[in-house]
Each structure stands twice: as structure tokens, then as C-alpha cells.
Scaffold this active site. Structure first.
Site, mmCIF file in Angstrom:
data_model
loop_
_atom_site.group_PDB
_atom_site.id
_atom_site.type_symbol
_atom_site.label_atom_id
_atom_site.label_comp_id
_atom_site.label_asym_id
_atom_site.label_seq_id
_atom_site.Cartn_x
_atom_site.Cartn_y
_atom_site.Cartn_z
ATOM 1 N N HIS A 269 26.757 -31.024 -8.356
ATOM 2 C CA HIS A 269 27.187 -31.476 -7.260
ATOM 3 C C HIS A 269 26.265 -32.388 -6.465
ATOM 4 O O HIS A 269 24.985 -32.094 -6.481
ATOM 5 C CB HIS A 269 28.148 -30.360 -6.628
ATOM 6 C CG HIS A 269 27.024 -29.671 -5.912
ATOM 7 N ND1 HIS A 269 26.711 -28.328 -6.718
ATOM 8 C CD2 HIS A 269 26.525 -29.408 -4.728
ATOM 9 C CE1 HIS A 269 25.642 -27.522 -6.082
ATOM 10 N NE2 HIS A 269 25.695 -28.385 -4.932
ATOM 11 N N ARG A 288 17.343 -29.802 -9.414
ATOM 12 C CA ARG A 288 17.729 -31.118 -9.185
ATOM 13 C C ARG A 288 18.019 -31.912 -10.212
ATOM 14 O O ARG A 288 17.186 -31.794 -11.307
ATOM 15 C CB ARG A 288 16.616 -31.765 -7.736
ATOM 16 C CG ARG A 288 16.697 -30.989 -6.650
ATOM 17 C CD ARG A 288 15.988 -31.604 -5.643
ATOM 18 N NE ARG A 288 16.250 -31.144 -4.276
ATOM 19 C CZ ARG A 288 15.752 -30.086 -3.740
ATOM 20 N NH1 ARG A 288 14.854 -29.384 -4.822
ATOM 21 N NH2 ARG A 288 16.140 -29.288 -2.625
HETATM 22 ZN ZN LIG Z 1 24.492 -27.319 -3.465
#
Ligand SMILES: [Zn+2]
Length: 407
Positions: A269, A288
Site C-alpha cells: 500500500h 519498502r
Molecule cells: Zn503502512
């Protein structure tokens, strides 16, 4: 503070985090402080060791983590103390001006393993290539405070197939997806040499950037966010961010004020734009996947990502307390978020069965319990375990409340 805590209701002051992606005015206006030259991205309310809130007590000011250390059972209650050993949640207000990095959070089991592994490897906690800052999972729920945009999970199969078919630059990826599914496709773009990313995405960038700059794109179109990512990237066209693929592969969600979205472990997300209230497990574990100058550990990211199509779910609050409170249900045992809305004459009554944090987002409130607090917009209260309290207003008030979840 050596005598038993007579008061169970306190003013609390959070901490502003000045991350580069934040806006300049929303959080200062909420808190009634002057807007500065640095962005104000997040306002943290909680006991996280890196930015604990201040609790104002008759004996002086103490940070919430210290207060909990000194009196764990009195603040948290026996059940929460036994289960979590800390304030289980971290409560935030976010002002997202520029999109955040694409991210995945690990499950509890994986976070415990990862944290132990990086400790054994001797990687310092603050090292830039450290993935696991603690041994906790980090499910999150967000409630929109404005028109809010985010990326959430992979597109369902048909929609993804359609994207691969219609975006000409993705033609070479179609066969990978057909043969190897979500994981093969994502692995291919995340492991692709940067040269090849540049070659593949350059025509796309040359097409979407002028359209973005000429204001011709709708926010529901991935080209809008790809255009913005390229426009905001100091590298520009020289080094195209592979996160652009994800903008096209993930669901773009638009959430209206008062609506919520839950991010479970493994769901990729990224917040794109807007303001929200965010409540999460007390953790800083982020893997990430692009749109960031920060450390990306691709094998670790692939290990924790759920490779499946997601049909986004918008959570509406469910009315409790005679409709005075909207509760946002989520499966996380660590937290529960709710919104309390009162008009003059209405009284909200509750007993805190653990530590709760309240923030006034609009109007004024009087909270009465073992003390009486008059709070206006941007002010917060800490209600510790066992407090019987009530909230009223002489005009109107909107309060967001954080507490532990069901466990
Ligand atoms: Zn998050």
C-alpha cells in the site's frame, strides 16, 4: 508519583513529525500553532520510544512511556499489560501532500524472526539498511479526514490483465504474468536492472508527464500518480522509479471523510494524498517497494508480500453508544478506532477498560471523570484504566478515540 494514582484523566500532548512528504498548514492549523518552513507530516499520540507523548499530571509532566513503566497496571489495566507489555497502539494524524513510499508490513511471527535475525547479524537498530526496528507486526487502520487517495493491494486478475494489455510499455510483461502470476510479475519488475527500468518506462514517462503537468488527468487514472511521481522526483527522467509499475498494478482507492481502510500484514500500500487519522500496532516495521530514496530489500519484500488480487473494502463506522460513537471494526487485537460526535445536550458516557487516547478534531468538549478537562480543537486527553467518564459540549464536537482492540 509514589502514591496510588487518584486521577485517571490527563491532558496529553503529542509530537509533530516533520517528514518531507507532509503538508505545511493542516497540522499547525489543527494544533493552533504557526505554520513553519518545514512540512508537518504526522502528529503522534502514544508511547513509542522514538517520540513519546507528554502527559500533564498534577505532579508535573512525564512522558507516556515513563508513566507506563512506573505504573503499568494502573495505566494499561492488567489484561493489556499481560497481553502486550506496552501501550499496544500508536495513534496519528497524517497530512499527505506528496505520496509516500510503497510499503508492506510483516506479520507478527515474521517480525519476531526478522528482528532476532538482524540482531544476531549485529545490524545496529538505526542502520539505514535495517528492516526490523522491533519484533512487532504493524497492521494499520486509517479513517479519512478529507477526500483521500491511496494504493491498496494488487488489482484483481481481470483488471490487472486489462492494464497489461492496454499500457503499451507493459506488453513484454504480459507473458510473465500469464506464466508466473502476481509473484512472477512483481519479482520481474522489482529485480529488473535500473537500465532496463529506464528503457521500459521512458516512453510512458514522456507520455504521462506532459499530460500531468497540463492537468489533463483524473486522479482515478494511474497516469496521474505516475506523472506526479516523475514530476516530484529530483532524478526526473534520468532514473525512473520502479515504484511506477506498482501504481499501475495496485488498486487506486478514493476514500471519503469518515470512511476507513484496514491494511493487514502483507498487503502492499501507499498513501497518495489527503489527511487521515491512523491507528496502528506500536511498531515501525516497514518493508519498502519503491517511490522512495530509502532502503529497499527486494528479497525480504517479496517474502512478506501477499501475491493475490485484492478487492478493496471501505469500512463504515458502526454505531454504538446510542449512535454517539462510530466504531471502525478491524481484526487487529492491538487497537480499536472510533469517532465520537456530539451536539449540545448529548452526553457520551464510558468506562475505560484500558488506556484510551482522545483528540478533539472539531469544536469543544468537556470531559468529566476524576478531573474535568475543557478541550478545544487539536487538544488530547489520556484516559487510564478504570476511569468512569463522560463527554459533553456546549456547541458541537468531533473526537477521534484510540484504545486497544478485542483480544
Ligand atoms: Zn503502512
Amino acid at each position: 508519583m509514589t502514591t496510588a494514582m487518584e486521577r485517571k484523566l490527563f491532558r496529553l500532548e503529542g509530537k509533530v513529525q516533520h517528514y518531507a512528504w507532509g503538508g505545511y498548514t493542516y497540522i499547525p492549523a489543527l494544533l493552533g500553532i504557526p505554520a513553519g518552513n518545514t512540512p508537518s507530516a504526522e502528529y503522534w499520540m502514544g508511547a513509542h520510544q522514538s517520540a513519546p507523548s507528554q502527559v500533564i499530571t498534577p505532579g508535573g509532566t512525564i512522558t507516556l512511556d515513563k508513566l507506563i513503566q512506573e505504573r503499568p497496571q494502573e495505566v494499561l489495566g492488567e489484561a493489556v499489560w499481560q497481553r502486550f507489555g506496552q501501550l499496544p497502539y500508536l495513534f496519528k494524524i497524517l497530512d499527505v501532500k506528496d505520496m509516500l513510499s510503497i510499503q508492506v508490513h510483516p506479520s507478527k511471527t515474521e517480525a519476531e524472526k526478522g528482528f532476532a535475525r538482524e540482531n544476531e547479524a549485529g545490524i545496529p537498530l538505526n542502520a539505514p539498511d535495517r528492516n526490523y526496528k522491533d519484533a512487532n507486526h504493524k497492521p494499520e487502520i486509517m479513517v479519512a479526514l478529507s477526500d483521500f487517495w491511496l494504493l491498496h493491494g494488487f488489482l484483481p486478475h481481470d483488471a490487472l490483465q486489462q492494464v497489461l494489455k492496454t499500457v503499451p510499455e507493459f506488453a513484454t510483461l504480459t507473458s510473465i504474468y500469464e506464466q508466473e502470476g502476481y509473484k512472477g510479475l512483481y519479482k520481474a519488475v522489482m529485480e529488473m536492472p535500473q537500465e532496463q527500468v529506464n528503457t521500459l518506462l521512458r516512453p510512458l514517462a514522456e507520455r504521462v508527464l506532459p499530460a500531468y503537468q497540463a492537468n489533463q488527468l483524473d486522479k482515478s487514472d494511474p497516469a496521474f500518480w505516475a506523472g506526479r511521481a516523475i514530476a516530484n522526483d529530483p532524478e526526473g527522467m534520468n532514473r525512473l522509479d520502479r515504484g511506477i509499475f506498482s501504481i499501475y498494478f495496485f488498486n487506486i482507492m478514493n476514500v471519503q471523510p469518515g470512511e476507513a481502510v484496514f491494511q493487514d500484514a502483507g498487503i502492499p500500500h501507499a498513501y497518495l494524498e489527503g489527511q487521515n487519522v491512523e491507528l496502528m500496532a506500536n511498531s515501525d516495521n516497514v518493508l519498502r517497494g519503491g517511490l522512495t530514496p530509502k532502503h529497499i530489500d527486494v528479497p525480504e519484500l517479496l517474502k512478506h508480500t501477499r501475491f493475490e488480487g485484492v478487492h478493496p473494502v471501505i469500512i463504515q463506522g458502526s454505531a454504538v453508544q446510542d449512535g454517539l460513537e462510530q466504531l471502525y471494526h478491524s481484526p487487529a487485537p492491538d487497537f480499536a478506532a472510533s469517532k465520537i460526535e456530539l451536539q449540545k445536550g448529548q452526553v457520551y458516557k464510558s468506562t475505560s477498560n484500558a488506556a484510551a487516547i482522545l483528540i478533539v478534531m472539531k469544536g469543544t468538549a468537556t470531559i468529566t471523570g476524576s478531573d474535568t478537562l475543557a478541550l478545544h480543537k487539536g487538544q488530547c486527553a489520556l484516559v487510564t484504566n478504570g476511569e468512569h467518564y463522560q463527554i459533553s459540549t456546549d456547541n458541537e464536537v468531533v473526537i477521534f478515540k484510540a484504545g486497544p482492540g478485542q483480544f
